[in-house]
Design a protein around this motif. Structure first.
Motif, mmCIF file in Angstrom:
data_model
loop_
_atom_site.group_PDB
_atom_site.id
_atom_site.type_symbol
_atom_site.label_atom_id
_atom_site.label_comp_id
_atom_site.label_asym_id
_atom_site.label_seq_id
_atom_site.Cartn_x
_atom_site.Cartn_y
_atom_site.Cartn_z
ATOM 1 N N SER B 19 32.027 -121.159 22.045
ATOM 2 C CA SER B 19 32.375 -121.578 23.485
ATOM 3 C C SER B 19 31.936 -120.702 24.552
ATOM 4 N N SER B 20 32.140 -120.942 25.858
ATOM 5 C CA SER B 20 31.510 -120.125 26.910
ATOM 6 C C SER B 20 32.635 -119.616 27.967
ATOM 7 N N LEU B 21 32.209 -118.393 28.469
ATOM 8 C CA LEU B 21 33.068 -117.784 29.307
ATOM 9 C C LEU B 21 32.233 -117.784 30.693
ATOM 10 N N ASN B 22 32.981 -118.372 31.848
ATOM 11 C CA ASN B 22 32.202 -118.281 33.168
ATOM 12 C C ASN B 22 32.483 -116.978 34.149
ATOM 13 N N CYS B 23 31.558 -116.781 34.924
ATOM 14 C CA CYS B 23 31.608 -115.723 35.843
ATOM 15 C C CYS B 23 30.731 -116.177 37.144
ATOM 16 N N SER B 24 31.634 -116.295 38.116
ATOM 17 C CA SER B 24 31.252 -116.769 39.466
ATOM 18 C C SER B 24 31.214 -115.683 40.150
ATOM 19 N N TYR B 25 30.134 -115.443 41.226
ATOM 20 C CA TYR B 25 30.056 -114.258 41.972
ATOM 21 C C TYR B 25 29.514 -114.671 43.117
ATOM 22 N N THR B 26 29.929 -113.772 44.177
ATOM 23 C CA THR B 26 29.148 -113.530 45.749
ATOM 24 C C THR B 26 28.848 -112.510 45.958
ATOM 25 N N VAL B 27 27.523 -112.048 46.224
ATOM 26 C CA VAL B 27 27.251 -110.555 46.612
ATOM 27 C C VAL B 27 26.082 -110.814 47.407
ATOM 28 N N SER B 28 26.182 -109.624 48.350
ATOM 29 C CA SER B 28 24.876 -109.671 49.378
ATOM 30 C C SER B 28 23.975 -108.827 48.728
ATOM 31 N N GLY B 29 22.870 -109.453 48.343
ATOM 32 C CA GLY B 29 21.883 -108.611 47.519
ATOM 33 C C GLY B 29 22.099 -108.398 46.355
ATOM 34 N N LEU B 30 21.856 -109.132 45.191
ATOM 35 C CA LEU B 30 22.344 -108.936 43.980
ATOM 36 C C LEU B 30 21.152 -107.950 43.410
ATOM 37 N N ARG B 31 21.742 -106.777 42.693
ATOM 38 C CA ARG B 31 20.918 -105.711 42.278
ATOM 39 C C ARG B 31 20.958 -106.273 40.551
ATOM 40 N N GLY B 32 21.957 -106.940 39.936
ATOM 41 C CA GLY B 32 22.076 -107.276 38.800
ATOM 42 C C GLY B 32 23.516 -107.687 38.441
ATOM 43 N N LEU B 33 23.408 -108.552 37.402
ATOM 44 C CA LEU B 33 24.680 -109.053 36.915
ATOM 45 C C LEU B 33 25.128 -108.526 35.569
ATOM 46 N N GLU B 70 26.627 -118.152 39.390
ATOM 47 C CA GLU B 70 27.093 -118.223 37.950
ATOM 48 C C GLU B 70 26.494 -117.399 37.087
ATOM 49 N N SER B 71 27.384 -117.075 36.281
ATOM 50 C CA SER B 71 26.731 -116.473 35.039
ATOM 51 C C SER B 71 27.629 -116.935 33.614
ATOM 52 N N PHE B 72 27.164 -117.069 32.512
ATOM 53 C CA PHE B 72 27.809 -117.828 31.423
ATOM 54 C C PHE B 72 27.432 -116.525 30.414
ATOM 55 N N LEU B 73 28.698 -116.411 29.435
ATOM 56 C CA LEU B 73 28.629 -115.919 28.187
ATOM 57 C C LEU B 73 28.948 -116.785 27.114
ATOM 58 N N HIS B 74 27.865 -117.081 26.325
ATOM 59 C CA HIS B 74 28.092 -118.058 25.365
ATOM 60 C C HIS B 74 28.384 -117.308 24.128
ATOM 61 N N ILE B 75 29.486 -117.622 23.293
ATOM 62 C CA ILE B 75 29.700 -117.024 21.996
ATOM 63 C C ILE B 75 29.625 -118.098 21.000
#
Lengths: 111, 109
Positions: B19-33, B70-75
């Protein structure tokens, strides 16, 4: 091979009392962070130290909260006149580059 | 203000059910996820940092991917020991991490 350590692991206090929470970062890590985590939530930023100075304390909720890091290593988070709403897990993290490594946390319960 | 939203809140899987987990983000100037794993009563344990869209990182049964929003974490083929809360955090140029509320994964044998 010590990671970040925090003491005490649990602290129960009464409303109105003063508490101190201690963090020992990973040796050589210059940056140190404090976060607060409530049940079912992610950690919430409180304060960030680079060396001895607080580079960003914008997350401290009010002036009852204060943190120090006098020698650029160990840090103490101090909470005055505790309130029931301060009950949470207080997490400390340290980093050398971008990745933050967390300690086990101190669970604070204010009765 | 930086915002991170994770979904679903909870995920129950059978052992071996990917399965997969979702992470949606809004950031000004992404240094890292950043992805962390947190077990009950423990502090978050670092898993991955992703720096730019298109980047992927893997560790055992976990793979993290990143797009501009977005970022996804797939397991893949999870085991019961993969049961934990998985936290996503955005790091901006001011060095703070903004965390999502996490996805609690339970893997049944």
């Amino acid at each position: 091979g010590a990671g970040v350590s925090q003491t005490p692991s649990n602290k129960v206090t009464e409303k109105g009392k003063y508490v101190e929470l201690r963090c020992d970062p990973i040796s050589g890590h210059t940056a140190l962070y404090w976060y607060r985590q409530s049940l079912g939530q992610g950690p919430e930023f409180l304060i960030y130290f680079q060396g001895t100075g607080a580079a960003d304390d914008s997350g401290l909720p009010n002036d009852r909260f204060f943190a120090v890091r006098p020698e650029g290593s160990v840090s103490t988070l101090k909470i005055q006149r505790t309130e029931r709403g301060d009950s949470a897990v207080y997490l400390c993290a340290s980093s050398l580059l971008s990745e933050e490594f967390f300690g086990p946390g101190t669970r604070l319960t204010v009765l | 203000e930086d915002q991170v939203t994770q979904s679903p809140e909870a995920l129950r899987l059978q052992e071996g059910e990917s399965s997969s987990l979702n992470c949606s983000y809004t950031v000004s100037g992404l240094r890292g996820l950043f992805w962390y794993r947190q077990d009950p009563g423990k502090g978050p344990e670092f898993l991955f940092t992703l720096y730019s869209a298109g980047e992927e990182k893997e560790k055992e049964r976990l793979k993290a991917t990143l797009t501009k929003k977005e970022s996804f974490l797939h397991i893949t083929a999870p085991k019961p020991e993969d049961s934990a809360t998985y936290l996503c955090a955005s790091g901006s140029n001011d060095y703070k991490l903004s965390f999502g509320a996490g996805t609690t994964v339970t893997v049944r044998a």
